[in-house]
Scaffold this motif. Structure first.
Motif, PDB file in Angstrom:
ATOM      1  N   LEU A   1       0.846  -1.205   0.000  1.00 17.97           N
ATOM      2  CA  LEU A   1       0.000   0.000   0.000  1.00 17.97           C
ATOM      3  C   LEU A   1       0.879   1.252   0.000  1.00 17.97           C
ATOM      4  CD1 LEU A   1      -2.996   0.757   0.017  1.00 17.97           C
ATOM      5  CD2 LEU A   1      -2.910   0.766   2.514  1.00 17.97           C
ATOM      6  N   MET A   2       1.964   1.209   0.769  1.00 16.94           N
ATOM      7  CA  MET A   2       2.912   2.340   0.778  1.00 16.94           C
ATOM      8  C   MET A   2       3.500   2.552  -0.621  1.00 16.94           C
ATOM      9  SD  MET A   2       4.957   1.787   4.347  1.00 16.94           S
ATOM     10  CE  MET A   2       5.951   3.263   4.293  1.00 16.94           C
ATOM     11  N   MET A   3       3.807   1.450  -1.291  1.00 19.48           N
ATOM     12  CA  MET A   3       4.384   1.547  -2.649  1.00 19.48           C
ATOM     13  C   MET A   3       3.365   2.178  -3.596  1.00 19.48           C
ATOM     14  SD  MET A   3       5.936  -2.242  -2.262  1.00 19.48           S
ATOM     15  CE  MET A   3       6.782  -2.687  -3.741  1.00 19.48           C
ATOM     16  N   GLU A   4       2.104   1.789  -3.454  1.00 21.45           N
ATOM     17  CA  GLU A   4       1.056   2.398  -4.301  1.00 21.45           C
ATOM     18  C   GLU A   4       0.975   3.902  -4.050  1.00 21.45           C
ATOM     19  OE1 GLU A   4      -2.857   0.796  -4.026  1.00 21.45           O
ATOM     20  OE2 GLU A   4      -2.315  -1.111  -4.957  1.00 21.45           O
ATOM     21  N   ARG A   5       1.012   4.276  -2.771  1.00 23.92           N
ATOM     22  CA  ARG A   5       0.881   5.706  -2.429  1.00 23.92           C
ATOM     23  C   ARG A   5       2.092   6.488  -2.935  1.00 23.92           C
ATOM     24  NH1 ARG A   5      -3.179   6.907   1.094  1.00 23.92           N
ATOM     25  NH2 ARG A   5      -2.080   8.748   1.844  1.00 23.92           N
ATOM     26  N   MET A   6       3.254   5.854  -2.861  1.00 21.20           N
ATOM     27  CA  MET A   6       4.473   6.492  -3.359  1.00 21.20           C
ATOM     28  C   MET A   6       4.346   6.738  -4.862  1.00 21.20           C
ATOM     29  SD  MET A   6       8.268   5.341  -2.288  1.00 21.20           S
ATOM     30  CE  MET A   6       8.179   3.689  -2.744  1.00 21.20           C
ATOM     31  N   MET A   7       3.839   5.737  -5.567  1.00 24.83           N
ATOM     32  CA  MET A   7       3.695   5.906  -7.022  1.00 24.83           C
ATOM     33  C   MET A   7       2.695   6.992  -7.362  1.00 24.83           C
ATOM     34  SD  MET A   7       4.143   2.195  -8.686  1.00 24.83           S
ATOM     35  CE  MET A   7       3.022   1.503  -7.569  1.00 24.83           C
ATOM     36  N   SER A   8       1.678   7.104  -6.548  1.00 21.04           N
ATOM     37  CA  SER A   8       0.678   8.146  -6.802  1.00 21.04           C
ATOM     38  C   SER A   8       1.318   9.540  -6.698  1.00 21.04           C
ATOM     39  CB  SER A   8      -0.462   7.940  -5.808  1.00 21.04           C
ATOM     40  OG  SER A   8      -1.098   9.120  -5.544  1.00 21.04           O
ATOM     41  N   TRP A   9       2.244   9.723  -5.744  1.00 20.92           N
ATOM     42  CA  TRP A   9       2.930  11.025  -5.621  1.00 20.92           C
ATOM     43  C   TRP A   9       3.954  11.237  -6.736  1.00 20.92           C
ATOM     44  CZ3 TRP A   9       0.939  14.950  -3.294  1.00 20.92           C
ATOM     45  CH2 TRP A   9       0.029  14.740  -2.248  1.00 20.92           C
ATOM     46  N   PHE A  10       4.621  10.157  -7.168  1.00 14.62           N
ATOM     47  CA  PHE A  10       5.566  10.305  -8.296  1.00 14.62           C
ATOM     48  C   PHE A  10       4.785  10.638  -9.576  1.00 14.62           C
ATOM     49  CE2 PHE A  10      10.031   9.399  -7.359  1.00 14.62           C
ATOM     50  CZ  PHE A  10       9.940   9.080  -6.018  1.00 14.62           C
ATOM     51  N   ASP A  11       3.538  10.203  -9.652  1.00 16.50           N
ATOM     52  CA  ASP A  11       2.694  10.594 -10.788  1.00 16.50           C
ATOM     53  C   ASP A  11       2.398  12.096 -10.687  1.00 16.50           C
ATOM     54  OD1 ASP A  11       0.796  10.992 -12.722  1.00 16.50           O
ATOM     55  OD2 ASP A  11      -0.713   9.665 -11.860  1.00 16.50           O
ATOM     56  N   LYS A  12       1.906  12.531  -9.525  1.00 17.95           N
ATOM     57  CA  LYS A  12       1.535  13.947  -9.368  1.00 17.95           C
ATOM     58  C   LYS A  12       2.721  14.869  -9.609  1.00 17.95           C
ATOM     59  CE  LYS A  12      -2.226  13.371  -6.015  1.00 17.95           C
ATOM     60  NZ  LYS A  12      -2.074  12.049  -5.380  1.00 17.95           N
TER      61      LYS A  12
END
Ligand SMILES: NC(=O)c1ccc[n+]([C@@H]2O[C@H](COP(=O)([O-])OP(=O)(O)OC[C@H]3O[C@@H](n4cnc5c(N)ncnc54)[C@H](O)[C@@H]3O)[C@@H](O)[C@H]2O)c1
Ligand SMILES: O=c1ccn([C@@H]2O[C@H](COP(=O)(O)OP(=O)(O)O[C@H]3O[C@H](CO)[C@@H](O)[C@H](O)[C@H]3O)[C@@H](O)[C@H]2O)c(=O)[nH]1
Length: 329
Positions: free
Chosen positions: A145-156
């Motif tokens: 879940l942390m990895m998903e959230r990290m990717m969401s910020w690298f997208d933004k």
């Protein structure tokens, strides 16, 4: 342009590499072989090294024209994660951070990511939809879940688009018989049950019989590894079309208890499979069953292996032909 597959020598990774090669993609693999096997790679160019090694990542991105990344490399055992949490934060979270940093530096802006049903924890309802609550009950699910959230910020922040595929329980083997599941030591239910049928083990332990399920044992949604591989190709196509980041469940939508899996394996093999009842394993949710309606409608994904007997038969073919797995690397 090539696709970088991290963890491509592992179980699901090797089946995805096979599917990529079948459709003519150029494949580059990064794998440290901690659980993977050189022999599981049916092609592609292997870099033997670690995700957390910035030097090898820089070299790999410099030497190849990478168009997209499919990121399997991780530690992925629920039980182990409840005994060795640091290993999971280090390899999964820090490893993914190293990968995203290297992707940004090399201007690679597409990633398909192996997430998991374990991100949900105890589901609020079944079948589980992507918008449902995510409250992991184990360290492994928390790191994903942390990895998903990290990717969401690298997208933004850096416009790296991702597709997160939350697989339910992967099972089965490639139809060619060339590749299949071989984890050393093995901890997954179906291979352990089949190894018991082969008399490589004296019995199969059933972890807990007091869950709030029909027969008291945990219920899971078993999805064939070749159907998972197909979803990855569709996710790459989705990102290549310039679509936005997204999250998809991948499962069959039917749950089977541990006892039902053992009974089905008895039927498939025609052999005796002795069972020993043991206490619950820490971190296990009672029921995990997917709604994959979103993957079907958005990715056009349509799993072919919808019958548990066929899935177990395909795993059984592999275990019978390769009872010792791949052998030494
Ligand atoms: N098997 C399942 O049922 C299941 C379900 C949901 C999600 N997943 C996820 O799918 C992915 C693949 O699972 P699998 O069952 O194929 O596991 P696996 O252990 O067979 O494959 C993982 C591969 O990654 C490699 N690897 C691990 N850490 C690495 C690192 N730091 N650097 C380079 N290579 C590294 C391993 O050597 C191995 O080849 C994992 O991310 C897992 O969390 C698996
Ligand atoms: O010897 C065993 C092994 C497992 N189980 C049970 O069987 C079920 C399935 O267990 P296992 O095959 O270990 O898979 P999971 O723990 O459900 O985890 C798998 O499926 C998850 C998605 O649901 C992935 O994220 C993980 O990476 C993957 O290991 C669970 O209820 C276990 O408690 C037993 O009773 N006895």
């Amino acid at each position: 342009m090539a696709i970088l597959v991290t963890g491509g020598a592992g179980y699901i990774g090797s089946h995805t590499v096979a599917a990529l090669l079948e459709r003519g993609e150029e494949v580059v693999v990064l794998d440290n072989l901690q659980t993977g096997h050189r022999e599981a790679l049916l092609g592609g160019k292997l870099y033997e090294g670690d995700l957390r090694d910035k030097e090898i990542l820089t070299k790999l991105f410099a030497e190849n024209s990478i168009d997209a990344v499919i990121h399997f490399a991780a530690n992925s055992l629920v039980g182990e994660s409840m005994k060795e949490p640091a290993k999971y934060y280090d390899n999964n979270v820090f490893g993914t951070l190293c990968l995203l940093e290297a992707m940004n530096a090399a201007n690679v802006r597409r990633i398909v990511f192996s997430s998991t049903a374990a991100t949900y924890g105890e589901p609020e309802k079944v079948p589980i939809e992507e918008s449902d609550r995510t409250e992991p009950t184990n360290v492994y699910g928390e790191t994903k879940l942390m990895m998903e959230r990290m990717m969401s910020w690298f997208d933004k922040v850096q416009d790296i688009k991702y597709v997160s595929l939350r697989y339910f329980n992967a099972a089965g083997a490639h139809e060619s018989g060339k590749i299949g599941e071989d984890h050393q030591p093995e901890s997954h239910l179906i291979p352990l049950v089949l190894q018991t049928a082969l008399k490589q083990r004296s019995h199969i332990a059933v972890f807990g019989d007091d869950y709030a399920t029909e027969d008291g044992t945990c219920v899971r949604d078993y999805i064939h590894v070749s159907d998972l591989a197909d979803a990855h190709l569709r996710a790459v196509d989705y990102l290549r079309k310039g679509e936005n980041s997204n999250v998809f469940n991948l499962g069959n939508g039917t749950g089977f208890s541990v006892k039902q899996v053992i009974e089905t394996a008895k039927k498939v093999t025609g052999l005796d499979i002795p069972v020993v009842q043991e206490p619950r394993r820490a971190g296990d949710p009672a029921v995990l069953v997917a709604s994959s309606a979103k993957a079907r409608s958005v990715l056009g994904w349509n799993p072919k292996w919808t019958n548990l007997e066929d899935v177990i038969q395909s795993a059984w073919n592999w275990h019978q032909s390769r009872p010792e797995g791949y052998g030494k690397n």
